[in-house]
Write a protein that holds these residues in place. Structure first.
Motif, mmCIF file in Angstrom:
data_model
loop_
_atom_site.group_PDB
_atom_site.id
_atom_site.type_symbol
_atom_site.label_atom_id
_atom_site.label_comp_id
_atom_site.label_asym_id
_atom_site.label_seq_id
_atom_site.Cartn_x
_atom_site.Cartn_y
_atom_site.Cartn_z
ATOM 1 N N ALA A 190 0.741 -1.049 0.034
ATOM 2 C CA ALA A 190 -0.273 -0.057 -0.034
ATOM 3 C C ALA A 190 0.929 1.338 0.014
ATOM 4 O O ALA A 190 1.069 2.661 -0.479
ATOM 5 N N LYS A 191 1.839 1.008 0.507
ATOM 6 C CA LYS A 191 2.908 2.569 0.889
ATOM 7 C C LYS A 191 3.567 2.629 -0.346
ATOM 8 O O LYS A 191 3.532 3.851 -0.931
ATOM 9 N N ASP A 192 3.975 1.447 -1.028
ATOM 10 C CA ASP A 192 4.500 1.559 -2.292
ATOM 11 C C ASP A 192 3.258 2.695 -2.901
ATOM 12 O O ASP A 192 4.085 2.684 -4.319
ATOM 13 N N GLY A 193 2.969 2.121 -3.383
ATOM 14 C CA GLY A 193 1.247 2.606 -4.507
ATOM 15 C C GLY A 193 1.462 3.592 -4.013
ATOM 16 O O GLY A 193 1.015 4.614 -5.379
ATOM 17 N N ILE A 194 1.437 4.458 -2.707
ATOM 18 C CA ILE A 194 0.793 5.727 -2.962
ATOM 19 C C ILE A 194 2.122 6.299 -2.942
ATOM 20 O O ILE A 194 1.713 7.539 -3.263
ATOM 21 N N THR A 195 3.335 6.680 -3.020
ATOM 22 C CA THR A 195 4.689 6.835 -2.969
ATOM 23 C C THR A 195 4.140 7.196 -4.437
ATOM 24 O O THR A 195 4.691 7.712 -5.123
ATOM 25 N N TYR A 196 3.702 5.960 -5.452
ATOM 26 C CA TYR A 196 4.035 6.033 -6.976
ATOM 27 C C TYR A 196 2.732 7.156 -7.501
ATOM 28 O O TYR A 196 3.207 7.983 -7.580
ATOM 29 N N ALA A 197 1.753 7.052 -5.746
ATOM 30 C CA ALA A 197 0.963 7.906 -6.824
ATOM 31 C C ALA A 197 1.352 9.718 -6.458
ATOM 32 O O ALA A 197 1.496 10.420 -6.706
ATOM 33 N N SER A 198 2.357 9.604 -5.499
ATOM 34 C CA SER A 198 2.340 11.271 -5.236
ATOM 35 C C SER A 198 3.970 10.638 -6.479
ATOM 36 O O SER A 198 3.654 11.983 -6.732
ATOM 37 N N LYS A 199 4.533 10.514 -6.150
ATOM 38 C CA LYS A 199 5.462 10.619 -7.627
ATOM 39 C C LYS A 199 4.832 11.269 -8.826
ATOM 40 O O LYS A 199 5.401 12.334 -9.627
ATOM 41 N N ASN A 200 3.619 10.481 -9.090
ATOM 42 C CA ASN A 200 3.009 10.885 -10.443
ATOM 43 C C ASN A 200 2.113 12.090 -10.897
ATOM 44 O O ASN A 200 1.277 11.749 -11.538
ATOM 45 N N ASN A 201 1.615 12.053 -9.178
ATOM 46 C CA ASN A 201 0.682 13.404 -9.319
ATOM 47 C C ASN A 201 -0.602 13.072 -9.828
ATOM 48 O O ASN A 201 -1.612 13.757 -10.174
ATOM 49 N N ILE A 202 -0.779 11.251 -9.267
ATOM 50 C CA ILE A 202 -2.553 10.929 -9.422
ATOM 51 C C ILE A 202 -2.799 11.424 -8.052
ATOM 52 O O ILE A 202 -2.584 12.204 -7.085
ATOM 53 N N ASP A 203 -4.229 11.897 -8.301
ATOM 54 C CA ASP A 203 -5.674 12.520 -7.411
ATOM 55 C C ASP A 203 -5.479 11.289 -7.144
ATOM 56 O O ASP A 203 -5.468 11.666 -5.291
#
Ligand SMILES: Nc1nc2c(ncn2[C@@H]2O[C@H](COP(=O)(O)OP(=O)(O)OP(=O)(O)O)[C@@H](O)[C@H]2O)c(=O)[nH]1
Ligand SMILES: [Mg+2]
Length: 303
Positions: free
Chosen positions: A179-192
């Protein structure tokens, strides 16, 4: 969906229309007329407590009402009944507006989906991702179910169909870390929005409930969403209170309403839950997810 309930509600409206055309009703007379519908409502799987709530609310509208000789009695009763049920169903409304909350929050807005086995978590996440997409919001789906065989692939297939990113993890790996990995990915890629899928777990399994507790602690979601299956009946309320006790439930999505032929179970859960419901699942397609709205429900319940 709601077939039996719809029939009973229509009987209630017809009967009271008929009676009110001839006279004004006292409370005792109202009770007498309502009695035959109590059984019909119970037969449509409406919980006893909920039947009483409907009865008391309807009594307030009907008892002592004087209908003008030239007015349309059946329209009057139908409106009164509609109002009664609308008041009751309003209790399930989510007070906020999810889309604007997402827009106003720091990216990503994190939603964790949890619930017992097979209630529809993974399917619902795909539907929510689709809903967000139609509202011009980007999302990533995160497979924190590292437990059930096929769970990773199931979510990945949805992500491909929806053309949205997917983050998964190895089987048996720590779901909180995924879950943490996914959220980091979202942060880096500016995902809503980050949508976190979790493994199905029995609310009575202490180890698995501690695991979800850990996921929540690590992820700190904006919204903890409990998925409940309308067909589960009374146990849905049980599940809600256990998940609430362990991790706190912010909102609920009630699934499989389309499969609840009678309709009383869904109605009872909505009325007794005491948690805001954000969406209703009404089928297996991506667009079979409707924002919770008493009026839409009532249009399906009252002919
Ligand atoms: N008819 C109907 N079926 C639904 C609905 N939502 C989910 N399903 C079906 O329910 C079944 C289980 O759905 P999943 O999304 O895999 O459920 P889950 O909670 O992720 O299951 P686990 O991960 O195994 O705990 C699938 O066959 C879905 O198509 C709905 O609103 N209506
Ligand atoms: Mg799943």
């Amino acid at each position: 969906m709601f077939n039996k309930l719809k029939q009973v509600f229509s009987n209630v409206i017809n009967k009271f229309s008929e009676v009110l055309t001839t006279k004004e009703l006292s409370y005792d007379e109202f009770n007498e007329v309502f009695q035959e519908f109590e059984v019909e409502l119970l037969e449509a799987d409406v919980a006893y407590d909920v039947v009483q709530v409907i009865k008391d609310s309807l009594a307030k509208e009907i008892v002592g009402s004087r209908i003008g000789r030239f007015s349309n009695t059946s329209e009057y009763v139908r409106t009164a009944f509609f109002k009664t049920l609308e008041e009751i169903l309003k209790k399930g409304c989510y007070k906020g507006d999810l889309i604007s909350e997402i827009k106003n929050s720091q990216k990503p807005y994190v939603m964790v989906f949890m619930g017992v086995n097979g209630v529809g978590k993974t399917t619902t996440i795909a539907k929510v991702a689709y809903f967000l997409k139609t509202n011009n919001l980007s999302s990533v789906v995160i497979a924190s179910d590292t437990f059930r065989a096929g769970a990773q692939e199931q979510l990945e297939i949805h992500s491909k169909r929806l053309n949205i990113p997917f983050i998964g993890g190895k089987y048996r790996s720590d779901p909180a870390a995924v879950a943490k990995d996914g959220i980091t990915y979202a942060s880096k890629n500016n995902i809503d929005v980050a949508l976190v899928d979790t493994a199905g777990r029995m609310h009575t399994d202490v180890d698995l409930m501690n695991e979800i507790k850990k996921i929540i602690r690590v992820v700190k979601p904006n919204m903890k969403v409990l998925i409940l299956d309308a067909l589960t009946g009374n146990d849905a309320l049980n599940q809600a209170s256990w998940f609430d006790k362990y991790v706190g439930v912010d909102t609920v999505i009630l699934t499989k309403l389309d499969a609840d032929v009678k309709g009383g179970t869904a109605l009872s859960i909505i009325v007794s839950l005491g948690k805001p419901i954000i969406f209703l699942g009404v089928g297996q397609r991506y667009d079979d997810l409707i924002p919770y709205n008493p009026e839409i429900l009532l249009k399906r319940m009252i002919a």
